[in-house]
Write a protein that holds these residues in place. Structure first.
Motif, short mmCIF file in Angstrom:
data_model
loop_
_atom_site.label_atom_id
_atom_site.label_comp_id
_atom_site.label_asym_id
_atom_site.label_seq_id
_atom_site.Cartn_x
_atom_site.Cartn_y
_atom_site.Cartn_z
N TYR A 162 -2.14 14.28 3.14
CA TYR A 162 -2.39 12.87 3.44
C TYR A 162 -1.21 12.02 2.95
O TYR A 162 -0.85 12.08 1.78
CB TYR A 162 -3.68 12.41 2.75
CG TYR A 162 -4.11 11.02 3.19
CD1 TYR A 162 -4.67 10.83 4.45
CD2 TYR A 162 -3.95 9.92 2.36
CE1 TYR A 162 -5.07 9.56 4.87
CE2 TYR A 162 -4.35 8.64 2.77
CZ TYR A 162 -4.90 8.47 4.03
OH TYR A 162 -5.30 7.22 4.44
N HIS A 163 -0.62 11.25 3.87
CA HIS A 163 0.46 10.36 3.47
C HIS A 163 0.15 8.91 3.83
O HIS A 163 1.02 8.06 3.70
CB HIS A 163 1.78 10.79 4.12
CG HIS A 163 2.27 12.12 3.65
ND1 HIS A 163 2.63 12.37 2.34
CD2 HIS A 163 2.43 13.30 4.31
CE1 HIS A 163 3.00 13.64 2.21
NE2 HIS A 163 2.88 14.23 3.38
N GLY A 164 -1.08 8.64 4.31
CA GLY A 164 -1.46 7.28 4.62
C GLY A 164 -2.14 7.17 5.97
O GLY A 164 -2.51 8.19 6.57
N ASN A 206 0.83 -1.21 0.00
CA ASN A 206 0.00 0.00 0.00
C ASN A 206 0.86 1.26 0.00
O ASN A 206 2.04 1.22 0.38
CB ASN A 206 -0.91 0.01 1.23
CG ASN A 206 -2.00 -1.02 1.11
OD1 ASN A 206 -2.94 -0.85 0.32
ND2 ASN A 206 -1.87 -2.09 1.84
N GLY A 207 0.23 2.35 -0.36
CA GLY A 207 0.95 3.62 -0.38
C GLY A 207 1.56 3.93 0.98
O GLY A 207 2.69 4.44 1.07
N THR A 208 0.83 3.61 2.04
CA THR A 208 1.35 3.88 3.38
C THR A 208 2.64 3.10 3.65
O THR A 208 3.53 3.60 4.34
CB THR A 208 0.29 3.50 4.45
OG1 THR A 208 -0.97 4.05 4.08
CG2 THR A 208 0.68 4.02 5.82
N ASP A 262 5.90 12.17 -2.36
CA ASP A 262 4.81 11.20 -2.18
C ASP A 262 3.94 11.26 -3.43
O ASP A 262 3.00 12.03 -3.52
CB ASP A 262 4.01 11.53 -0.91
CG ASP A 262 2.86 10.54 -0.72
OD1 ASP A 262 2.62 9.72 -1.62
OD2 ASP A 262 2.19 10.62 0.34
N VAL A 303 2.07 8.86 -4.50
CA VAL A 303 1.09 7.76 -4.41
C VAL A 303 -0.19 8.12 -5.16
O VAL A 303 -0.72 7.31 -5.90
CB VAL A 303 0.79 7.43 -2.93
CG1 VAL A 303 -0.41 6.48 -2.81
CG2 VAL A 303 2.01 6.80 -2.27
N ARG A 304 -0.66 9.34 -5.00
CA ARG A 304 -1.94 9.69 -5.63
C ARG A 304 -1.78 10.12 -7.09
O ARG A 304 -2.59 9.78 -7.94
CB ARG A 304 -2.64 10.80 -4.84
CG ARG A 304 -4.06 10.97 -5.31
CD ARG A 304 -4.87 11.91 -4.45
NE ARG A 304 -4.80 11.63 -3.03
CZ ARG A 304 -5.52 12.24 -2.11
NH1 ARG A 304 -6.40 13.15 -2.47
NH2 ARG A 304 -5.39 11.95 -0.82
N HIS A 353 -3.52 18.18 -2.52
CA HIS A 353 -4.79 17.53 -2.83
C HIS A 353 -5.54 17.11 -1.56
O HIS A 353 -6.10 16.02 -1.49
CB HIS A 353 -4.59 16.35 -3.79
CG HIS A 353 -3.46 15.40 -3.44
ND1 HIS A 353 -3.31 14.84 -2.20
CD2 HIS A 353 -2.44 14.91 -4.18
CE1 HIS A 353 -2.25 14.05 -2.21
NE2 HIS A 353 -1.71 14.08 -3.39
N THR A 370 3.73 16.07 -1.32
CA THR A 370 2.99 15.54 -2.47
C THR A 370 3.24 16.46 -3.67
O THR A 370 3.53 17.65 -3.49
CB THR A 370 1.48 15.46 -2.17
OG1 THR A 370 1.02 16.76 -1.79
CG2 THR A 370 1.18 14.48 -1.05
N SER A 415 2.14 4.05 -5.52
CA SER A 415 1.21 2.92 -5.32
C SER A 415 0.02 3.17 -6.24
O SER A 415 0.22 3.38 -7.43
CB SER A 415 0.79 2.79 -3.85
OG SER A 415 0.05 1.60 -3.67
N LYS A 416 -1.19 3.21 -5.70
CA LYS A 416 -2.41 3.47 -6.46
C LYS A 416 -2.36 2.96 -7.90
O LYS A 416 -2.66 1.80 -8.15
CB LYS A 416 -2.74 4.96 -6.42
CG LYS A 416 -3.32 5.38 -5.05
CD LYS A 416 -4.21 6.58 -5.18
CE LYS A 416 -4.69 7.10 -3.84
NZ LYS A 416 -5.87 6.45 -3.35
N THR A 470 5.37 5.23 1.93
CA THR A 470 5.73 6.49 2.60
C THR A 470 6.46 6.19 3.92
O THR A 470 7.41 6.88 4.29
CB THR A 470 4.50 7.38 2.85
OG1 THR A 470 3.51 6.65 3.58
CG2 THR A 470 3.90 7.88 1.55
N1 PMP Z 1 -0.03 9.18 0.06
C1 PMP Z 1 -0.95 9.78 -0.70
C2 PMP Z 1 -0.61 11.08 -1.35
C3 PMP Z 1 -2.21 9.20 -0.88
O1 PMP Z 1 -3.12 9.82 -1.64
C4 PMP Z 1 -2.47 7.96 -0.26
C5 PMP Z 1 -3.80 7.26 -0.43
N2 PMP Z 1 -4.88 8.09 -0.63
C6 PMP Z 1 -1.48 7.38 0.53
C7 PMP Z 1 -0.26 8.00 0.66
C8 PMP Z 1 -1.70 6.09 1.24
O2 PMP Z 1 -1.87 5.05 0.34
P1 PMP Z 1 -2.62 3.73 0.78
O3 PMP Z 1 -4.03 4.09 1.05
O4 PMP Z 1 -2.48 2.82 -0.40
O5 PMP Z 1 -1.92 3.20 1.98
#
Ligand code: PMP
Length: 408
Positions: free
Chosen positions: A143-145, A115-117, A228, A230-231, A197, A193, A255-256, A120
């Motif tokens: 948001y980082h997770g 996962n993104g978390t 980051d 991820v998004r 967002h 990021t 991720s994503k 990060t």
């Molecule tokens: N960082 C960002 C910028 C995100 O948008 C997200 C998920 N929305 C995450 C980290 C965390 O990713 P995950 O939900 O896959 O753990």
């Protein structure tokens, strides 16, 4: 007649805490959203009551080529026929890492997770291992997770989980510099990021002076710059979302969209951090499953071969222009913000989201799935005719909103 969705909600309430949780919990959206879905196909999703939606959330980002994209599904089926979760990774792990290193200029290596978390969190660990420092600077509200260090709702965590974080304001270089000063020489990393967002707020593109300034600040204080992505990753620019600014991060979390909906995350980084990355103990039971990696390779290659970000930009521009024309015609004041591939629409004078709720509910009823307070996502499956079909319905939704609230 009770709907399938209502029946599933009732059963879930008995066996799932709260009935549902996390970012897909419709209890935290405005009314009108189905909770349960049956299937997806291209840019369409079908709920458990057979209602069809033109999908503008793409599962909150992962689905970047459209649901069940043939090239990805073929790669997945081929890998599944050989096994998925084995005693070691398949050759695909090396192939995928090579593809990322070839695609992303700031990447000399890649680690994989789910996962993104994970990515990060790994990024912070690499930065701390490399610098021997603790403090991480981050933008307030970003948001980082959902791990204890970064979850926006800290229930069940402790102050200690966030002890080494200092906030700065997005697009405000002076505040990042002040945060670095406050850390008095202890900055391990700056995590940011590619654009702002945050939920419930207009999106903000990064200013060049901010992105380049963060790069210079990290260099000056000897900190690691973490992007980051991820998004935004793989929707704006396959090389990384700050490549257009000429800003290369030391680490990037992905991720994503990386595997068109299959569970995978990656952390990429520079040679200078290779040893620190190698020194971590970071792992998970499912992290080396081969199938999501096969999906990722097929996804990135398809995005590259079909110029995916440009296709999404075309669809996003058609959508944005169409929505603008409609809102103007109905006398409704709206704001559309963010990159067109990851758009968002807000109504003016709508602090309690009444207009957004009305418009979103009408869109849902008419078969267009959008979100009132979280940014949307486009995919390469959104063709001109899909955008046109969506716009026919959003026009009706604007008419209903104007009829209820009057022109704003
Ligand atoms: N960082 C960002 C910028 C995100 O948008 C997200 C998920 N929305 C995450 C980290 C965390 O990713 P995950 O939900 O896959 O753990």
């Amino acid at each position: 007649m009770t709907s399938n969705d209502a029946r599933l909600r009732e059963r879930a309430a008995a066996v799932v805490p709260g009935g549902m949780y996390g970012h897909l919990n419709t209890a935290i959206f405005t009314p009108g959203f189905p909770q349960f879905f049956e299937r997806g196909d291209g840019c369409r999703q079908f709920d458990v009551d057979g209602r069809e939606y033109l999908d503008f959330m793409c599962s909150w980002g992962p689905v970047v080529l459209g649901h069940r994209h043939p090239r990805v599904e073929e790669a997945v089926a081929a890998q599944q026929s050989r096994g998925d979760c084995l005693n070691g990774p398949g050759p695909i792990m090396v192939e995928l890492a090579e593809l990322l290193v070839d695609t992303v200029p700031s990447a000399d290596w890649a680690l994989f997770a789910k996962n993104g978390t994970d990515a990060t969190t790994q990024a912070l660990m690499v930065a701390r291992a490399a610098t021997g420092r603790a403090t991480v600077l981050k933008a307030k509200g970003a948001y980082h997770g959902a791990d204890p260090w970064c979850t926006p709702i800290p229930t069940g965590t402790t102050e200690a989980n966030r002890a080494d974080l200092i906030d700065f304001a997005y697009n405000d270089l002076a505040s990042a510099e002040a945060a670095a000063d406050a850390a008095a020489g202890d900055v391990a990393a700056i995590i940011v990021t590619p654009f702002k967002h945050d939920s419930f707020a207009d999106q903000e593109l990064a200013e060049g002076v901010f992105s380049r300034g963060l790069r210079a600040l990290a260099d000056r204080v000897g900190a690691v710059l973490i992007l980051d992505d991820v998004r935004a990753g793989f929707r704006l620019d396959l090389r990384g979302s700050w490549e257009t600014f000429g800003v290369r991060p030391d680490l990037t979390a992905w991720s994503k969209a990386i595997a068109n909906g299959y569970p995978l995350a990656a952390l990429t980084g520079t040679d200078a951090l290779r040893e620190a990355a190698a020194s971590l103990y970071t792992t998970g039971s499912f992290w080396f499953s081969a199938t999501p990696m096969a999906a990722a390779k097929a996804t990135i290659e398809t995005l590259r071969d079909e110029d995916g970000p440009a296709r999404m930009a075309r669809a996003g521009t058609l959508l944005r222009d169409g929505l603008r024309e409609q809102a103007d015609r109905h006398g409704l004041a709206i704001r559309q913000t963010g990159p067109v591939q990851i758009p968002w629409l807000a109504f003016a004078e709508d602090t309690s989201l009444e207009r957004a709720a009305c418009w979103t509910a009408a869109c849902l009823e008419l078969g267009v799935y959008v979100h009132p307070w979280h940014n949307w996502f486009l995919s390469t499956a959104h063709g001109d005719e899909d955008i046109a079909a969506a716009l026919e319905r959003t026009d009706i939704a604007f008419a209903r909103t104007a009829a209820r609230f009057g022109a704003a």
